[in-house]
Design a protein around this motif. Structure first.
Motif, PDB file in Angstrom:
ATOM      1  N   LYS A 148     -12.370 -42.152  10.571  1.00  0.00           N
ATOM      2  CA  LYS A 148     -12.388 -43.122   9.490  1.00  0.00           C
ATOM      3  C   LYS A 148     -13.244 -44.321   9.908  1.00  0.00           C
ATOM      4  N   PRO A 149     -13.758 -45.053   8.943  1.00  0.00           N
ATOM      5  CA  PRO A 149     -14.537 -46.248   9.306  1.00  0.00           C
ATOM      6  C   PRO A 149     -13.755 -47.209  10.196  1.00  0.00           C
ATOM      7  N   GLU A 150     -12.450 -47.277  10.029  1.00  0.00           N
ATOM      8  CA  GLU A 150     -11.643 -48.179  10.859  1.00  0.00           C
ATOM      9  C   GLU A 150     -11.508 -47.689  12.299  1.00  0.00           C
ATOM     10  N   ASP A 151     -11.992 -46.493  12.599  1.00  0.00           N
ATOM     11  CA  ASP A 151     -12.025 -46.022  13.986  1.00  0.00           C
ATOM     12  C   ASP A 151     -13.247 -46.551  14.725  1.00  0.00           C
ATOM     13  N   THR A 152     -14.128 -47.225  14.010  1.00  0.00           N
ATOM     14  CA  THR A 152     -15.314 -47.787  14.635  1.00  0.00           C
ATOM     15  C   THR A 152     -14.936 -48.807  15.697  1.00  0.00           C
ATOM     16  N   ALA A 153     -15.432 -48.584  16.906  1.00  0.00           N
ATOM     17  CA  ALA A 153     -15.079 -49.453  18.028  1.00  0.00           C
ATOM     18  C   ALA A 153     -15.833 -48.993  19.266  1.00  0.00           C
ATOM     19  N   VAL A 154     -15.780 -49.819  20.284  1.00  0.00           N
ATOM     20  CA  VAL A 154     -16.189 -49.384  21.612  1.00  0.00           C
ATOM     21  C   VAL A 154     -14.955 -48.786  22.276  1.00  0.00           C
ATOM     22  N   TYR A 155     -15.087 -47.586  22.760  1.00  0.00           N
ATOM     23  CA  TYR A 155     -13.974 -46.876  23.377  1.00  0.00           C
ATOM     24  C   TYR A 155     -14.115 -46.926  24.894  1.00  0.00           C
TER      25      TYR A 155
END
Length: 123
Positions: free
Chosen positions: A86-93
């Motif tokens: 989902k777009p809300e999973d966008t992040a630096v992991y």
């Protein structure tokens, strides 16, 4: 222990992506490993964790049923399979590790950290 996270990229909503966290420097098979993520302007948060045997798994509610953490101790690598992104999973992991034989989770005192890998999910 040095940790190297990889596998990030740009995907569309609904796609899948698998992140890898490779450990080097010593045998990391006795280490619990966790995945964290940090979205723009937000704090780093715990996402998933796996015990040293690969049998103690911990997921935050927002990723349950979509993300799967696993490990291959023969390769000193932990994976994070991410489905239905989902777009809300966008992040630096980020991945982190600790020499610990118990269950790891958000309150674990992590010892080692890898650099981040960017995951961008477009809508």
């Amino acid at each position: 222990v040095q940790l190297q996270a990889s596998g990030g990229g740009l995907v569309q909503a609904g796609d899948s992506l698998t992140l890898s966290c490779a450990a080097s420097g010593r045998d990391a098979s006795n280490y619990g490993v966790g995945w964290f993520r940090q979205a723009p302007g937000e704090e780093r948060v715990f996402v998933a964790g796996i015990g040293w045997r690969g049998t103690s798994l911990y997921y935050v509610d927002s990723v349950k049923g979509r993300f799967t953490i696993s490990r291959d101790n023969t390769k000193n690598t932990v994976f994070l399979q991410m489905n239905s992104l989902k777009p809300e999973d966008t992040a630096v992991y980020y991945c982190a590790a600790v020499e610990y034989l118990g269950t790891v989770g958000p309150n674990t005192r992590w010892t080692y950290w890898g650099q981040g890998t960017l995951v961008t999910v477009s809508s």
